[in-house]
Design a protein around this motif. Structure first.
Motif, short mmCIF file in Angstrom:
data_model
loop_
_atom_site.label_atom_id
_atom_site.label_comp_id
_atom_site.label_asym_id
_atom_site.label_seq_id
_atom_site.Cartn_x
_atom_site.Cartn_y
_atom_site.Cartn_z
N PHE A 76 0.84 -1.19 0.00
CA PHE A 76 0.00 0.00 0.00
C PHE A 76 0.87 1.24 0.00
O PHE A 76 1.82 1.35 0.79
N VAL A 77 0.54 2.17 -0.87
CA VAL A 77 1.34 3.38 -1.04
C VAL A 77 0.57 4.56 -0.43
O VAL A 77 -0.61 4.77 -0.74
N VAL A 78 1.22 5.29 0.43
CA VAL A 78 0.63 6.48 1.05
C VAL A 78 1.49 7.69 0.70
O VAL A 78 2.63 7.56 0.26
N ARG A 79 0.93 8.86 0.89
CA ARG A 79 1.67 10.07 0.55
C ARG A 79 2.81 10.31 1.54
O ARG A 79 2.75 9.88 2.70
N LYS A 80 3.81 10.99 1.08
CA LYS A 80 4.97 11.28 1.91
C LYS A 80 4.57 12.13 3.11
O LYS A 80 3.80 13.08 2.98
N GLY A 81 5.10 11.79 4.27
CA GLY A 81 4.80 12.54 5.48
C GLY A 81 3.66 11.98 6.31
O GLY A 81 3.36 12.52 7.37
N THR A 82 3.02 10.90 5.83
CA THR A 82 1.96 10.27 6.64
C THR A 82 2.57 9.78 7.95
O THR A 82 3.54 9.03 7.95
N GLU A 83 2.00 10.21 9.06
CA GLU A 83 2.64 9.96 10.35
C GLU A 83 2.62 8.49 10.73
O GLU A 83 1.82 7.70 10.22
N TYR A 84 3.49 8.17 11.65
CA TYR A 84 3.72 6.79 12.09
C TYR A 84 2.44 6.13 12.59
O TYR A 84 2.09 5.01 12.17
N TYR A 85 1.71 6.78 13.49
CA TYR A 85 0.52 6.18 14.08
C TYR A 85 -0.58 6.00 13.03
O TYR A 85 -1.34 5.03 13.07
N GLU A 86 -0.68 6.93 12.10
CA GLU A 86 -1.69 6.83 11.05
C GLU A 86 -1.40 5.65 10.13
O GLU A 86 -2.32 4.94 9.69
N ARG A 87 -0.15 5.38 9.84
CA ARG A 87 0.21 4.27 8.97
C ARG A 87 -0.10 2.93 9.63
O ARG A 87 -0.47 1.95 8.95
N ARG A 88 0.03 2.86 10.93
CA ARG A 88 -0.33 1.62 11.64
C ARG A 88 -1.83 1.36 11.52
O ARG A 88 -2.27 0.21 11.36
N VAL A 89 -2.63 2.41 11.60
CA VAL A 89 -4.08 2.25 11.46
C VAL A 89 -4.43 1.78 10.05
O VAL A 89 -5.29 0.91 9.86
N ILE A 90 -3.78 2.36 9.05
CA ILE A 90 -4.03 1.96 7.67
C ILE A 90 -3.73 0.48 7.48
O ILE A 90 -4.53 -0.27 6.89
N ALA A 91 -2.60 0.03 8.00
CA ALA A 91 -2.24 -1.38 7.87
C ALA A 91 -3.26 -2.28 8.57
O ALA A 91 -3.66 -3.32 8.04
N ALA A 92 -3.69 -1.90 9.77
CA ALA A 92 -4.65 -2.70 10.53
C ALA A 92 -6.00 -2.76 9.83
O ALA A 92 -6.67 -3.80 9.83
N GLU A 93 -6.42 -1.65 9.25
CA GLU A 93 -7.71 -1.63 8.56
C GLU A 93 -7.70 -2.51 7.31
O GLU A 93 -8.73 -3.08 6.93
N GLU A 94 -6.56 -2.64 6.67
CA GLU A 94 -6.48 -3.44 5.45
C GLU A 94 -6.30 -4.93 5.74
O GLU A 94 -6.53 -5.76 4.87
N ALA A 95 -5.88 -5.28 6.94
CA ALA A 95 -5.63 -6.69 7.28
C ALA A 95 -6.94 -7.47 7.32
O ALA A 95 -7.96 -6.97 7.79
#
Length: 349
Positions: A76-95
């Motif tokens: 999954f590709v996200v925009r540059k600067g997406t914060e650490y905690y937000e990226r963990r949520v993205i990963a969990a939602e897609e699992a």
């Protein structure tokens, strides 16, 4: 001739789908090797496994060889600067797994991920890994975060690793939390979300007391924003007290005017009122500022898609059906052939 060993007769588990998520993987050879190693270890135990990678758009091409080399990898590709905690949520939602591991690559490199997942499943709890050692300096520096975490209702402990494993049911509760970004890193103090400690063999060298200062500042800000209701309540109470004190002070002034014949110049009165006003305005402004930040964060969460692209889409559910030789009879087919039969057609092999 090869002598059979016990491992030759161990059958992969087919009753559980496992999702391992890397929210902030670094684009280097060491990280790629760790991901390959973890995927291979999971494949020995679980038949169905997916690996989720959340990377910034400028690192997209660097991970493409890994996607081709390791099976069932979703990038999954996200925009540059997406914060650490937000990226963990993205990963969990897609699992989509029954067991989900949010992993930090430098931690899982020396962690028995299969035992970690088994611990979370057997305890039916959120598994938090730690090595059981406490560093005095790190504990001292983390004291404000621990205190704020307790006020906000989160279990913030500096000894816990960033990697966290849990069954799907508990992950759903966390994602439904008011602040899932914090809840995925520090579980809420909620009886519906039991936690269990998993003993790791080694401490991770990258988890120093003075590393990731920027991330700690993000944590401090997020905790303060989440504490907005408490702060605003304190502001309301202090405002009420100050109002009562002001009224009492006004009554005292009126009494002084009535009782005292000659009053000194109003220098003292003016300065006291200015000091009280300054304190009140400062606290009120802080509460309003944090409240606005809380509203803005809520609006950002409700905006559209945060993932700009999924590079390698896989149909894991379809793979489960094919591998287990299961054929489901569709409702449309049943209607065309004289009604709907709730029974499924096929066999599990």
């Amino acid at each position: 001739m090869h002598e059979p060993i016990a491992a030759d007769f161990v059958k992969q588990r087919e009753d559980t789908v496992v999702s391992i998520c890397f929210a902030t993987p670094k684009a280097n050879a060491k990280t790629f090797e760790t991901i390959r190693k973890v995927a291979a270890a999971l494949d020995e135990v679980y038949r169905f496994r997916e690996t989720i990678l959340v990377v910034e758009d400028h690192h997209r091409d660097a991970f493409l060889p890994l996607v081709e080399d390791v099976r069932d990898v979703r990038l999954f590709v996200v925009r540059k600067g997406t914060e650490y905690y937000e990226r963990r949520v993205i990963a969990a939602e897609e699992a989509i797994g029954d067991l989900v591991l949010i992993a930090q690559e430098d931690e899982v490199a020396d962690l028995d991920v299969c035992a970690f997942l088994d611990h979370a499943e057997s305890a039916n709890a959120i598994a938090l890994a730690n090595c059981g050692k406490r560093q005095p300096i790190k504990t001292l520096l983390s004291a404000p975060f621990i205190a704020l975490g307790r006020l906000a209702g989160f279990a913030v402990y500096p000894s816990d690793f960033q990697s966290i494993a849990m069954p799907r049911t508990l992950l759903n509760h966390i994602l439904a939390h008011d602040e899932p970004r914090l809840a995925l890193r520090y579980p809420p103090r909620d009886p519906r979300l039991p936690t269990s400690s998993f003993k790791a063999s080694n401490e991770v060298s990258s988890r120093g007391a003075f590393k990731d200062i920027g991330r700690r500042m993000q944590l401090l800000q997020t905790l303060l924003v989440y504490l907005t209701p408490i702060i605003l309540s304190a502001v309301a109470i202090s405002s009420t007290i100050l109002t009562l004190l002001g009224l009492g002070y006004a009554a005292w002034i009126i009494g002084a005017v009535i009782v005292v014949d000659t009053l000194a110049p109003g220098w003292l009165t003016t300065n006291i009122m200015l000091a009280v006003s300054a304190v009140f305005m400062g606290v009120s402004t802080l509460g309003l500022s944090l409240g606005l930040q809380h509203l803005l964060r809520g609006q950002n969460r409700e905006k559209g898609e945060r993932v700009s692209e999924e590079v390698n889409r896989i149909d894991l559910f379809g793979k489960v059906a094919v591998d287990l030789n299961v054929e489901l009879e569709s409702e449309d087919w049943a209607r065309k052939n004289g009604g709907f039969d709730p029974q499924t057609k096929g066999s599990a092999g």
